[in-house]
Motif scaffolding. Structure first.
Motif, PDB file in Angstrom:
ATOM      1  N   THR A 236      35.398  42.525  45.895  1.00  0.00           N
ATOM      2  CA  THR A 236      34.818  41.374  45.211  1.00  0.00           C
ATOM      3  C   THR A 236      33.316  41.569  45.052  1.00  0.00           C
ATOM      4  O   THR A 236      32.647  41.952  46.020  1.00  0.00           O
ATOM      5  CB  THR A 236      35.108  40.056  45.961  1.00  0.00           C
ATOM      6  N   PRO A 237      32.780  41.404  43.827  1.00  0.00           N
ATOM      7  CA  PRO A 237      33.472  41.247  42.554  1.00  0.00           C
ATOM      8  C   PRO A 237      34.442  42.396  42.314  1.00  0.00           C
ATOM      9  O   PRO A 237      34.216  43.514  42.755  1.00  0.00           O
ATOM     10  CB  PRO A 237      32.350  41.239  41.528  1.00  0.00           C
ATOM     11  N   HIS A 238      35.508  42.104  41.550  1.00  0.00           N
ATOM     12  CA  HIS A 238      36.693  42.954  41.518  1.00  0.00           C
ATOM     13  C   HIS A 238      36.754  43.863  40.298  1.00  0.00           C
ATOM     14  O   HIS A 238      36.646  43.405  39.162  1.00  0.00           O
ATOM     15  CB  HIS A 238      37.933  42.046  41.546  1.00  0.00           C
ATOM     16  N   ASN A 239      36.924  45.144  40.569  1.00  0.00           N
ATOM     17  CA  ASN A 239      37.181  46.154  39.542  1.00  0.00           C
ATOM     18  C   ASN A 239      38.689  46.393  39.490  1.00  0.00           C
ATOM     19  O   ASN A 239      39.283  46.702  40.526  1.00  0.00           O
ATOM     20  CB  ASN A 239      36.456  47.444  39.926  1.00  0.00           C
ATOM     21  N   THR A 241      39.126  43.731  37.041  1.00  0.00           N
ATOM     22  CA  THR A 241      39.309  42.447  36.350  1.00  0.00           C
ATOM     23  C   THR A 241      38.027  41.659  36.142  1.00  0.00           C
ATOM     24  O   THR A 241      37.979  40.762  35.302  1.00  0.00           O
ATOM     25  CB  THR A 241      40.284  41.550  37.129  1.00  0.00           C
ATOM     26  N   GLY A 242      36.971  41.945  36.932  1.00  0.00           N
ATOM     27  CA  GLY A 242      35.762  41.125  36.872  1.00  0.00           C
ATOM     28  C   GLY A 242      35.873  39.837  37.669  1.00  0.00           C
ATOM     29  O   GLY A 242      34.957  39.012  37.650  1.00  0.00           O
ATOM     30  N   LYS A 243      36.989  39.670  38.388  1.00  0.00           N
ATOM     31  CA  LYS A 243      37.193  38.470  39.191  1.00  0.00           C
ATOM     32  C   LYS A 243      36.267  38.453  40.402  1.00  0.00           C
ATOM     33  O   LYS A 243      35.983  39.496  40.997  1.00  0.00           O
ATOM     34  CB  LYS A 243      38.645  38.414  39.692  1.00  0.00           C
ATOM     35  N   MET A 244      35.812  37.266  40.768  1.00  0.00           N
ATOM     36  CA  MET A 244      35.131  37.064  42.044  1.00  0.00           C
ATOM     37  C   MET A 244      35.977  36.159  42.908  1.00  0.00           C
ATOM     38  O   MET A 244      36.442  35.107  42.449  1.00  0.00           O
ATOM     39  CB  MET A 244      33.742  36.467  41.818  1.00  0.00           C
ATOM     40  N   PHE A 245      36.200  36.561  44.141  1.00  0.00           N
ATOM     41  CA  PHE A 245      36.982  35.745  45.062  1.00  0.00           C
ATOM     42  C   PHE A 245      36.198  34.485  45.406  1.00  0.00           C
ATOM     43  O   PHE A 245      35.018  34.549  45.772  1.00  0.00           O
ATOM     44  CB  PHE A 245      37.312  36.535  46.325  1.00  0.00           C
ATOM     45  N   THR A 246      36.830  33.348  45.291  1.00  0.00           N
ATOM     46  CA  THR A 246      36.175  32.073  45.577  1.00  0.00           C
ATOM     47  C   THR A 246      36.089  31.857  47.088  1.00  0.00           C
ATOM     48  O   THR A 246      36.799  32.506  47.865  1.00  0.00           O
ATOM     49  CB  THR A 246      36.942  30.910  44.945  1.00  0.00           C
ATOM     50  N   ARG A 247      35.251  30.930  47.491  1.00  0.00           N
ATOM     51  CA  ARG A 247      35.138  30.613  48.905  1.00  0.00           C
ATOM     52  C   ARG A 247      36.475  30.120  49.459  1.00  0.00           C
ATOM     53  O   ARG A 247      36.867  30.483  50.576  1.00  0.00           O
ATOM     54  CB  ARG A 247      34.049  29.558  49.141  1.00  0.00           C
ATOM     55  N   GLU A 248      37.183  29.323  48.672  1.00  0.00           N
ATOM     56  CA  GLU A 248      38.477  28.806  49.126  1.00  0.00           C
ATOM     57  C   GLU A 248      39.472  29.941  49.345  1.00  0.00           C
ATOM     58  O   GLU A 248      40.212  29.960  50.347  1.00  0.00           O
ATOM     59  CB  GLU A 248      39.023  27.799  48.110  1.00  0.00           C
ATOM     60  N   ASP A 267      35.092  45.915  49.775  1.00  0.00           N
ATOM     61  CA  ASP A 267      34.306  46.760  48.873  1.00  0.00           C
ATOM     62  C   ASP A 267      33.456  45.815  48.028  1.00  0.00           C
ATOM     63  O   ASP A 267      33.969  45.097  47.182  1.00  0.00           O
ATOM     64  CB  ASP A 267      35.272  47.579  48.026  1.00  0.00           C
ATOM     65  N   GLU A 268      32.132  45.838  48.254  1.00  0.00           N
ATOM     66  CA  GLU A 268      31.240  44.867  47.617  1.00  0.00           C
ATOM     67  C   GLU A 268      30.155  45.548  46.781  1.00  0.00           C
ATOM     68  O   GLU A 268      29.029  45.054  46.684  1.00  0.00           O
ATOM     69  CB  GLU A 268      30.632  43.954  48.686  1.00  0.00           C
ATOM     70  N   PHE A 378      39.628  38.089  28.714  1.00  0.00           N
ATOM     71  CA  PHE A 378      39.717  37.317  29.955  1.00  0.00           C
ATOM     72  C   PHE A 378      38.335  37.213  30.608  1.00  0.00           C
ATOM     73  O   PHE A 378      37.492  38.096  30.445  1.00  0.00           O
ATOM     74  CB  PHE A 378      40.721  37.956  30.907  1.00  0.00           C
ATOM     75  N   PRO A 379      38.095  36.134  31.342  1.00  0.00           N
ATOM     76  CA  PRO A 379      36.771  35.924  31.936  1.00  0.00           C
ATOM     77  C   PRO A 379      36.385  37.039  32.901  1.00  0.00           C
ATOM     78  O   PRO A 379      37.232  37.561  33.628  1.00  0.00           O
ATOM     79  CB  PRO A 379      36.936  34.588  32.685  1.00  0.00           C
ATOM     80  N   SER A 380      35.111  37.396  32.886  1.00  0.00           N
ATOM     81  CA  SER A 380      34.572  38.353  33.841  1.00  0.00           C
ATOM     82  C   SER A 380      33.395  37.703  34.540  1.00  0.00           C
ATOM     83  O   SER A 380      32.316  37.565  33.975  1.00  0.00           O
ATOM     84  CB  SER A 380      34.123  39.640  33.120  1.00  0.00           C
ATOM     85  N   SER A 381      33.603  37.300  35.785  1.00  0.00           N
ATOM     86  CA  SER A 381      32.566  36.600  36.540  1.00  0.00           C
ATOM     87  C   SER A 381      31.634  37.543  37.272  1.00  0.00           C
ATOM     88  O   SER A 381      30.583  37.139  37.759  1.00  0.00           O
ATOM     89  CB  SER A 381      33.211  35.634  37.548  1.00  0.00           C
ATOM     90  N   GLY A 382      32.030  38.810  37.377  1.00  0.00           N
ATOM     91  CA  GLY A 382      31.208  39.784  38.079  1.00  0.00           C
ATOM     92  C   GLY A 382      31.580  41.194  37.647  1.00  0.00           C
ATOM     93  O   GLY A 382      32.470  41.388  36.821  1.00  0.00           O
ATOM     94  N   THR A 383      30.909  42.204  38.185  1.00  0.00           N
ATOM     95  CA  THR A 383      31.008  43.623  37.812  1.00  0.00           C
ATOM     96  C   THR A 383      30.413  43.835  36.419  1.00  0.00           C
ATOM     97  O   THR A 383      29.813  42.930  35.858  1.00  0.00           O
ATOM     98  CB  THR A 383      32.462  44.172  37.824  1.00  0.00           C
ATOM     99  N   TYR A 384      30.604  45.019  35.849  1.00  0.00           N
ATOM    100  CA  TYR A 384      30.215  45.220  34.451  1.00  0.00           C
ATOM    101  C   TYR A 384      31.426  45.650  33.624  1.00  0.00           C
ATOM    102  O   TYR A 384      31.350  46.519  32.767  1.00  0.00           O
ATOM    103  CB  TYR A 384      29.044  46.168  34.270  1.00  0.00           C
ATOM    104  N   PHE A 385      32.567  44.982  33.889  1.00  0.00           N
ATOM    105  CA  PHE A 385      33.801  45.261  33.180  1.00  0.00           C
ATOM    106  C   PHE A 385      34.381  43.989  32.565  1.00  0.00           C
ATOM    107  O   PHE A 385      34.189  42.888  33.092  1.00  0.00           O
ATOM    108  CB  PHE A 385      34.842  45.866  34.120  1.00  0.00           C
TER     109      PHE A 385
END
Length: 455
Positions: A236-239, A241-248, A267-268, A378-385
């Motif tokens: 996280t952020p995830h390669n 997909t660009g997903k970031m794991f939420t606190r929940e 892996d951060e 699809f949304p990408s909240s993080g990474t550069y993908f």
């Protein structure tokens, strides 16, 4: 005093992911005699003029081998065909395509870091570095980690410098996973996880993250994790997909890990490329530092991917295993680059703020362009993908689409099926990288607008 967890190990064989056979689409890359055309005789001009003798010093010997020997590879790696990133980058050069596949910037890192490396070389810091890191870098990593997470770590006992995050991953898995150990990985996942877990002999369970939001299927996770689970791997952020794991999501995973005595390997490397929400390090959650190995690197944050400087942060009882493996993988990492990395990690906050603004602008160019071309993005909240659905263009799967896109359109993307335990889960998705200058991104979009037509 912290002591390692004891557990029973189950002798189950790890079945590596069934990656699609790309040899049908890209035969040159799977031909053992294939040499890229760029490695021609003219590439090594000195070879043509090496000797000026009129007569050979000894009779010529015919060393031509008439027979072809079968390729040799250990069974635990025989299903791996070589990294998709290398294959697609070679294909990009062959067809003159714009490479939005492999995740490396086409621009250089900051001058102040490069100057620090040059100075370290001039200062004679060119011999073996201390195995787990030069002291200045270990302290810089600890300081950066405290600023980011609020956690104070011992730079001498809890920080290990590695040859990139790839080696941190390998050292962590080889140092802390036994044959038959059950490891849970969120799929799609980076191919180096699969290879190293295969070498370690792990029994892998995949939890699939599905579009559109790639949320963690909590009920599936709860049923998968048990007292038999040794570790969970989180990126996280995830390669890709660009997903970031939420606190929940992280809190739920943390509670399951504590309840079942499970380790977490995180892996951060894209932590500074978090756009739509704040990055949360798993180790910072209550009760988690004692069971977490946090891995990171220089390359993504400072656009210096070729330096391969990484690190692992963990409590002493986990660091011991990581360092035992690291000692026999690379022993130590490039000394002058370590000194320069220490300077990089002491960059002011303004550097990270500018980095985020720059990448958000690049993301906007690519995302809007892909939407205009006709992709479902699809949304990408993080990474550069960015991950997209390619099915509006009528190709049978992601590999076929990427082949067509490269050869006929002149743009490279990565087929995501190679990231899944079950390739069918990724056959409709491809990944684009936006770690390129804005001119390159705009040129790629224009090529797709001109040549790529919806079915």
């Amino acid at each position: 005093m912290q002591v390692p967890c004891t557990r029973t190990h189950y002798r189950m064989r790890f079945k590596p992911p069934s990656f699609p056979d790309l040899s049908r689409h890209f035969p040159a890359f799977f031909n053992p005699s294939f040499i890229p055309t760029s490695y021609s005789r003219s590439f090594f001009p000195a070879m043509a003029t090496l000797s000026t003798q009129k007569e050979p010093l000894s009779p010529p010997t015919d060393v031509t081998h008439k027979t072809h020997q079968p390729l040799q590879v250990a069974k635990r790696l025989e299903k791996f065909k070589g990294t998709i990133f290398t294959q697609m980058s070679l294909l990009a050069r062959k067809h003159g395509a714009i490479n939005l596949g492999q995740g490396f910037p086409n621009f250089d890192g900051p001058d102040f870091i490069k100057e620090a490396a040059i100075q370290a070389i001039r200062d004679g810091k060119n011999q073996y570095a201390r195995g787990y890191g030069v002291p200045d870098l270990n302290f810089a990593i600890a300081d950066r980690f405290k600023k980011d997470t609020g956690l104070t770590v011992d730079p001498e006992k809890e920080v290990t410098v590695t040859s990139g995050c790839t080696e941190a991953i390998a050292a962590t898995m080889l140092g802390l996973i036994n044959p038959g150990d059950e490891v849970i990985v969120f799929a799609p996942f980076y191919d180096s996880y699969a290879a190293t877990l295969s070498i370690a002999g792990a029994n892998v369970k995949g939890i699939t993250l599905r579009p559109p939001d790639f949320a963690v299927p909590m009920e599936e996770l709860k049923s998968a994790i048990s007292k038999n689970t040794r570790a969970i791997i989180i990126n996280t952020p995830h390669n890709p997909t660009g997903k970031m794991f939420t606190r929940e999501e992280l809190q739920t995973i943390a509670s399951l890990c504590i309840e079942n005595d499970v380790l977490v390997f995180t892996d951060e490397v894209y932590d500074k490329l978090s756009f739509d929400m704040d990055h949360i390090s798993m180790a910072s959650l209550p009760g988690m530092f004692e069971r977490t190995v946090t891995m990171n690197s220089l390359g993504k944050t400072f656009s210096l991917t070729g330096w391969k400087i990484g690190w692992a942060i963990a409590p002493p009882h986990l660091t011991w295993g990581v360092r035992q493996a690291h000692c026999f993988l690379t022993f130590s990492t490039s000394a002058p680059m370590q000194w320069a990395t220490a300077a990089a990690l002491r960059a002011p906050d303004s550097y990270y703020e500018e980095l985020k603004r720059d990448y958000m602008a690049k993301r906007a160019i690519l995302v809007e362009g892909l939407k205009a071309v006709g992709f479902k993005v699809f949304p990408s909240s993080g990474t550069y993908f960015v991950v997209v659905d390619h099915t509006p263009f009528g190709l049978e799967n992601d590999v076929a689409f990427c082949e067509y896109l490269t050869k006929e359109v002149g743009v490279v993307a990565i087929p995501t099926s190679v990231f899944y335990l079950n390739p069918e889960d990724g056959k409709n998705l491809v990944r684009f990288a936006f770690c390129k200058d804005e001119q390159t991104l705009s040129a790629a979009v224009e090529r797709m607008k001109e040549k790529l037509k919806r079915n």
